[in-house]
Write a protein that holds these residues in place. Structure first.
Motif, mmCIF file in Angstrom:
data_model
loop_
_atom_site.group_PDB
_atom_site.id
_atom_site.type_symbol
_atom_site.label_atom_id
_atom_site.label_comp_id
_atom_site.label_asym_id
_atom_site.label_seq_id
_atom_site.Cartn_x
_atom_site.Cartn_y
_atom_site.Cartn_z
ATOM 1 N N ASP A 65 -1.513 9.951 -10.055
ATOM 2 C CA ASP A 65 -1.311 9.743 -9.466
ATOM 3 C C ASP A 65 -3.166 10.300 -9.750
ATOM 4 O O ASP A 65 -4.209 9.135 -8.717
ATOM 5 N N CYS A 81 4.156 2.040 2.485
ATOM 6 C CA CYS A 81 5.004 2.981 1.288
ATOM 7 C C CYS A 81 5.784 3.973 2.211
ATOM 8 O O CYS A 81 7.389 4.044 2.431
ATOM 9 N N VAL A 107 -1.722 0.899 -7.425
ATOM 10 C CA VAL A 107 -1.378 1.596 -5.904
ATOM 11 C C VAL A 107 0.362 1.422 -6.766
ATOM 12 O O VAL A 107 0.689 1.964 -5.495
ATOM 13 N N VAL A 165 3.901 8.815 -2.730
ATOM 14 C CA VAL A 165 4.244 9.259 -2.132
ATOM 15 C C VAL A 165 6.352 9.446 -2.187
ATOM 16 O O VAL A 165 6.316 9.986 -1.395
ATOM 17 N N ARG A 194 0.755 5.149 -7.027
ATOM 18 C CA ARG A 194 0.294 6.193 -6.131
ATOM 19 C C ARG A 194 1.757 5.706 -4.824
ATOM 20 O O ARG A 194 2.132 6.737 -4.004
ATOM 21 N N MET A 195 2.619 4.522 -4.823
ATOM 22 C CA MET A 195 3.722 4.624 -4.631
ATOM 23 C C MET A 195 4.435 5.114 -4.832
ATOM 24 O O MET A 195 5.446 5.841 -4.331
ATOM 25 N N SER A 243 0.791 -1.280 -0.469
ATOM 26 C CA SER A 243 0.097 -0.201 0.094
ATOM 27 C C SER A 243 0.596 1.195 -0.275
ATOM 28 O O SER A 243 2.320 1.342 0.478
ATOM 29 N N GLY A 244 0.378 1.954 -0.264
ATOM 30 C CA GLY A 244 0.664 3.567 -0.477
ATOM 31 C C GLY A 244 1.169 4.054 0.712
ATOM 32 O O GLY A 244 2.284 4.872 1.547
#
Length: 276
Positions: free
Chosen positions: A215, A78, A140, A147, A143-144, A74-75
């Motif tokens: 994103d 991470c 995902v 992040v 998203r990582m 998951s972000g």
């Protein structure tokens, strides 16, 4: 390769025994033992990114030991790993250690995540051609990637970077849709089976970075899944628990794969990771 790249390529991931996966102090001691027994500058110790693993990660980086944080689903997890990286680098800097001696690789088995989500969509009766199909793992991963961009945008990271800290590397396993071309980004890598690598060589040419500024699209895909009753955080929690159980019972994290470089990675960019 490792020396020529300044420590950013040619890394080899060596796992800590899985039975130590949930034990903080024992995990650090086991990782030290692995690091000392291998005795190579390009070796990183592979830890599951459980809460205990993240605490151990910061301690090891502070000691100058490179880490491969595995099983990140998951972000949010991470982000925790990256925060621990910065904390470890701060301690290493205060101790006068060379920051470039302790790289961090963060890996996400995209395909494993996709398979879990697809099974849930099957159970919900979602049609095979629905737009949400095959989109979860890529969302995902995007998203990582975002992040990491957020975590490395602050002034303190610039101080660490100026003192030799290496940018954390993201490592993917290919997902259900989009294949290799959908997971290309700066300072990332793909852990591929030989069969997937050969198939990618026959596919249309790559078009460059496909992760940067993606994103918003990722957020839309995850919200669509949520509306159908598939929660990405819940999937992440279930997969982490299952994988930690598997590790503690002696099953390996990965079966053979080879790293493939993405932009900014050099000719190779990271250790092999979990099989997608």
């Amino acid at each position: 390769m490792f020396e020529d790249s300044g420590g950013t390529a040619g890394l080899v991931s060596v796992p800590v025994p899985g039975r130590r996966a949930g034990r903080g102090t024992a995990l650090v001691a086991a990782a030290r033992a692995v690091h000392e027994s291998v005795g190579r500058r390009n070796a990183v110790v592979r830890l599951p990114a459980s809460p205990a693993g993240i605490r151990a990660l910061a301690d090891l980086l502070a000691e100058g030991i490179g880490v491969h944080a595995a099983l990140v689903f998951s972000g949010g997890r991470c982000a925790e790993v990256l925060d621990a990286y910065v904390a470890g680098m701060e301690r290493a800097l205060a101790a006068g250690r060379p920051l470039g001696a302790a790289p961090l690789v963060v890996s996400f088995p995209v395909g494993r995540f996709d398979r879990e989500v697809e099974a849930r969509l099957d159970a919900l009766g979602v049609p095979a051609g629905a737009e949400v199909r095959g989109a979860a793992g890529l969302a995902v991963a995007r998203r990582m990637y975002r992040v990491r961009e957020e975590r490395l945008s602050g002034d303190w990271w610039r101080v660490l970077r100026a003192n030799g800290a290496l940018q954390p590397r993201l490592l993917w396993g290919p997902g259900a849709e989009g294949g290799v071309g959908a997971l290309v980004g700066w300072n990332t890598a793909l852990a591929l089976s030989v069969e997937t690598l050969e198939a990618a060589a026959l596919a249309p040419a790559l078009t460059g970075d496909t992760l940067l500024n993606a994103d918003a699209e990722a957020a839309c895909a995850l919200r669509a899944l949520e509306r159908l009753g598939v929660s990405a955080p819940e999937v992440a929690a279930v997969l982490e628990a299952a994988e930690l159980h598997r590790l503690r019972h002696g099953r390996p994290v990965r079966r053979g794969s080879v790293p493939a470089a993405s932009p900014g990675s050099g000719s190779s960019s990271g250790p092999a990771a979990e099989q997608p």
